[in-house]
Design an enzyme around this catalytic site. Sequence first.
Site, PDB file in Angstrom:
ATOM      1  CD  GLU A 100      -2.802  -1.221   2.458  1.00 40.86           C
ATOM      2  OE1 GLU A 100      -2.807  -0.226   3.211  1.00 40.86           O
ATOM      3  OE2 GLU A 100      -3.462  -2.244   2.669  1.00 40.86           O
ATOM      4  CD  GLU A 153      -4.322  -7.795   2.794  1.00 43.32           C
ATOM      5  OE1 GLU A 153      -5.176  -7.088   3.372  1.00 43.32           O
ATOM      6  OE2 GLU A 153      -3.117  -7.468   2.694  1.00 43.32           O
TER       7      GLU A 153
END
Length: 425
Positions: free
Chosen positions: A219, A328
């Site tokens: 991220e 995820e």
Amino acid sequence: MVKMLQYCFLIVSTIILGCTFSSSSNDSADSVRNSSEKLQDTMSYDINDTQNIQSKSDSLGPNSSDSSKSIVRKTSSNRDVRKVSGAPQYSLKDAYRNYFPIGAAVLPNQINNSKIANLITTQFSSITAANDMKPTYLQPKEGVFNFNVGDKIVSFATKNNMKVRGHTLVWPRKMPKWFYYSQGKAVGKDLLLKRIETHVNTVVQHYKGKTYCWDVVNEAIPFFGPNPLDSNKDSLYIIAGEEYFDKAFYVARKADPNAKLFYNDNGFEWKKKRDRIFEYLKKAKARGVPIDGVGMQGHWGIDGISEAYLRETIKMFSSIGLEVQITELDISIYPIRSSGKVMKAADLKSTSDAYTEQIQTKQAQIYSMIFRVCREMKGQVTGITLWSPYDWANYLTKRMGKKNYPYLFDENLQPKKSFHDVVNF
């Protein structure tokens, strides 16, 4: 002679009765099987009813002792599929054995609980430490590495012949605070890059040969450039620029040449963000950064992601030589985005948290589509990891302040409609 005739008549009668009884028994068995299959197909998956279908056995999955209730049916791929009341006698890892690893993010207390651990080992072929390999956990103080919990998770995986996805080496939001200071002052670029090198090298070397891949940077790309997509600040980028991104991958490659190296991020359903990530990784690959794959986190909601868009996205990243993994995955029972903006608790204040039959069916359809697309794009897709083994008091519930049921197994570790739709192909 009369006695002989009586004896023969007795034998013939016995045979006839035996055949009649056998035929009746077979018809009865067929009826039971048909009824059981119908019950399985129409079973209510209401989370509140799971107490009624929970297996009495402490074991889960293929070890269920109640094998007398199993039903065998053939799937379209000619696999024998067994269903049993309560717990499945088939597994995610077996269904996808010839496709790619199916993983789950785990917490230490989950692998220490025998029932949860049994679910994990019977259903999944890969695990990820949900938190315990993040920088703040592994190196809370400079030079002081805490591998204790991470080692236990890796040991659990090794003992049970499971793969390990390493998560994560560098994450702007989860770097320890000391990383940015030296003797009470803000750290400079050279020292910051040296600290990244030390951290990445130490961690990857420690788990060398035990993790088959790593989320090297997590991220980060939305912070980059003159027009960042994320309005928050990335201190790593402010101090060292994009150089820290490259540094992490080069060091990781040198530390373990056999590990696959991934960039991991969320929000791929937002086209602007997806395209920004794609363009950056394309340039990074062109300048020689050793990136093997991209992790699409897959934190999607009941609004889902379109099949055409998912296929397009996988093809995009595959076209520049990157593997794609869903890293995820969870499907929230609430919408995730509205006009490109991530929904927050306040946005859902008036939304019911009832896990209705309609929502369960919609959720199952989304899961089924995602897994089907990934199967059909095997080779380009090399793994799927769910962000929990089951519907515990998960982070989505905590974040939204509402109950959420985002995974394939319910709070009682029982398979949901989504599970059956994912494995029956």
